[in-house]
Motif scaffolding. Structure first.
Motif, short mmCIF file in Angstrom:
data_model
loop_
_atom_site.label_atom_id
_atom_site.label_comp_id
_atom_site.label_asym_id
_atom_site.label_seq_id
_atom_site.Cartn_x
_atom_site.Cartn_y
_atom_site.Cartn_z
N LYS A 109 10.23 8.80 -2.17
CA LYS A 109 10.48 7.65 -1.31
C LYS A 109 10.70 8.16 0.11
O LYS A 109 11.38 9.17 0.32
CB LYS A 109 11.71 6.87 -1.78
CG LYS A 109 12.01 5.63 -0.94
CD LYS A 109 13.23 4.88 -1.47
CE LYS A 109 13.51 3.64 -0.64
NZ LYS A 109 14.70 2.90 -1.13
N ASP A 132 6.96 3.92 -7.95
CA ASP A 132 7.56 3.49 -9.21
C ASP A 132 7.14 4.41 -10.36
O ASP A 132 7.98 4.91 -11.11
CB ASP A 132 7.15 2.05 -9.53
CG ASP A 132 7.75 1.06 -8.56
OD1 ASP A 132 8.85 1.35 -8.02
OD2 ASP A 132 7.14 0.01 -8.32
N GLU A 160 2.06 2.69 -9.24
CA GLU A 160 2.71 1.47 -8.77
C GLU A 160 3.68 1.82 -7.66
O GLU A 160 4.48 2.76 -7.79
CB GLU A 160 3.44 0.79 -9.92
CG GLU A 160 3.97 -0.59 -9.57
CD GLU A 160 4.64 -1.25 -10.77
OE1 GLU A 160 3.93 -1.90 -11.56
OE2 GLU A 160 5.87 -1.12 -10.90
N ASP A 162 6.21 0.27 -4.14
CA ASP A 162 6.91 -0.79 -3.43
C ASP A 162 6.97 -0.41 -1.96
O ASP A 162 7.25 0.74 -1.62
CB ASP A 162 8.34 -0.98 -3.93
CG ASP A 162 8.41 -1.21 -5.44
OD1 ASP A 162 7.43 -1.72 -6.01
OD2 ASP A 162 9.45 -0.85 -6.03
N THR A 164 8.91 -1.68 1.55
CA THR A 164 9.97 -2.52 2.11
C THR A 164 9.96 -2.43 3.63
O THR A 164 9.90 -1.33 4.18
CB THR A 164 11.35 -2.09 1.59
OG1 THR A 164 11.40 -2.24 0.17
CG2 THR A 164 12.47 -2.93 2.21
N THR A 181 10.39 -7.07 0.78
CA THR A 181 9.79 -6.07 -0.11
C THR A 181 8.58 -6.65 -0.81
O THR A 181 8.66 -7.73 -1.42
CB THR A 181 10.79 -5.57 -1.16
OG1 THR A 181 11.89 -4.95 -0.51
CG2 THR A 181 10.13 -4.55 -2.08
N ASP A 182 7.46 -5.95 -0.72
CA ASP A 182 6.27 -6.26 -1.50
C ASP A 182 6.26 -5.25 -2.64
O ASP A 182 5.93 -4.08 -2.46
CB ASP A 182 5.01 -6.13 -0.65
CG ASP A 182 3.78 -6.70 -1.35
OD1 ASP A 182 3.89 -7.07 -2.53
OD2 ASP A 182 2.70 -6.77 -0.71
N ALA A 183 6.65 -5.69 -3.84
CA ALA A 183 6.91 -4.77 -4.95
C ALA A 183 5.81 -4.78 -6.00
O ALA A 183 5.02 -5.72 -6.10
CB ALA A 183 8.24 -5.14 -5.61
N ASN A 184 5.79 -3.70 -6.77
CA ASN A 184 4.93 -3.57 -7.96
C ASN A 184 3.44 -3.71 -7.64
O ASN A 184 2.69 -4.32 -8.38
CB ASN A 184 5.33 -4.61 -9.02
CG ASN A 184 6.80 -4.59 -9.34
OD1 ASN A 184 7.48 -5.61 -9.32
ND2 ASN A 184 7.35 -3.42 -9.61
N LYS A 185 3.03 -3.11 -6.53
CA LYS A 185 1.61 -3.12 -6.16
C LYS A 185 0.91 -1.97 -6.88
O LYS A 185 1.31 -0.82 -6.76
CB LYS A 185 1.46 -2.97 -4.66
CG LYS A 185 0.00 -3.01 -4.18
CD LYS A 185 -0.49 -4.44 -3.99
CE LYS A 185 0.14 -5.08 -2.78
NZ LYS A 185 -0.42 -6.40 -2.49
N TYR A 220 -0.35 -4.44 1.96
CA TYR A 220 1.00 -4.89 1.63
C TYR A 220 1.46 -5.95 2.62
O TYR A 220 1.20 -5.85 3.84
CB TYR A 220 1.98 -3.71 1.67
CG TYR A 220 1.87 -2.79 0.48
CD1 TYR A 220 2.76 -2.89 -0.59
CD2 TYR A 220 0.86 -1.84 0.40
CE1 TYR A 220 2.66 -2.06 -1.69
CE2 TYR A 220 0.75 -1.01 -0.69
CZ TYR A 220 1.64 -1.12 -1.74
OH TYR A 220 1.53 -0.29 -2.82
#
Length: 237
Positions: A109, A132, A160, A162, A164, A181-185, A220
């Motif tokens: 991260k 992820d 996967e 995320d 933010t 947050t645009d998550a789980n892409k 995103y």
């Protein structure tokens, strides 16, 4: 955002479902191994990962549609990675062919923060990218010298992520401090790598491997903010 990663698995451990001296039948074999790599295996691994996240943040004026692009930003980071794998090897003479599936988890991260204003972005606005999981479906080809196997591998890579975004307050007439947050892409790409394994016993092997991953590009949603005295802006990368 485009994702490119490199991984070194410092330790890999597997358990073979078949014992030694159980090679596949062949016609007139020119190489008769004392140990066979043929069989199903499961195991775990741990290592290090480093990556570059190529981001190109933009803003779109919600009234005029005008797009602002302050420029590309490369976000880099490194972390520990570990996971599990399972596969099957076929040994034909000295050649070893295989299929493998693995899942990797990491704390990779990183956050990039604007130091100065850039387009509609202000100093203090930031983007953070979090991994992820990663998953690889690979074909392997290698050559064995008894209990030593040198191989190359490659195939499909998925991951996967995320992203933010965080925006500082825009002042009088503008939006307060915001986060989104645009998550789980899900990303799809490819992996290539090479490694060496050594069979410590008839049912356990250890090894090291380097792997290169290119997970392609996805867009995103970075949410929206309102500058002071101006129309709202929608961000993306």
């Amino acid at each position: 955002m485009r994702v490119i990663l490199g991984i070194v698995f410092a330790t890999a451990v597997g358990g073979s479902a078949l014992a030694a001296d159980m090679g596949m039948p062949m016609k007139a074999p020119s190489y008769a191994p004392a140990f066979s790599w043929t069989g199903t295996y499961v195991g775990g691994n741990v290592g290090g990962v480093w990556g570059t996240f190529n981001t190109s943040p933009t803003t779109t004026n919600n009234l005029t549609g005008a797009v602002g692009a302050p420029g590309a930003i490369d976000i880099k980071d490194s972390s520990v990675i570990g996971g599990v794998q399972a596969g099957y090897n076929w040994q034909i003479g000295q050649w070893v062919l295989g299929l493998e599936q693995d899942y990797q988890f990491t704390g990779l991260k990183q956050t990039s923060t604007f130091a100065v204003p850039a387009g509609a972005f202000l100093a203090g606005d930031s983007m953070a990218v979090k991994t992820d999981y990663l998953a690889a479906t690979r074909a392997k080809v290698g050559m064995a010298w008894d209990r030593t196997l040198i191989y190359a591998a490659g195939g499909l890579e998925t991951g996967e992520f995320d992203v933010t975004s965080a925006y500082v307050a825009r002042g009088v007439g503008g939006s307060p401090a915001l986060g989104f947050t645009d998550a789980n892409k899900l990303h799809f790409g490819f992996n290539v790598g090479a490694g060496i394994d050594y069979a410590v016993t008839n049912n356990v092997f250890v090894g090291v491997e380097y792997r290169y991953l290119d997970l392609g590009k996805e867009t995103y949603n970075l949410g929206a903010f309102t500058p002071a005295g101006a129309a709202a802006q929608t961000g993306s990368s």
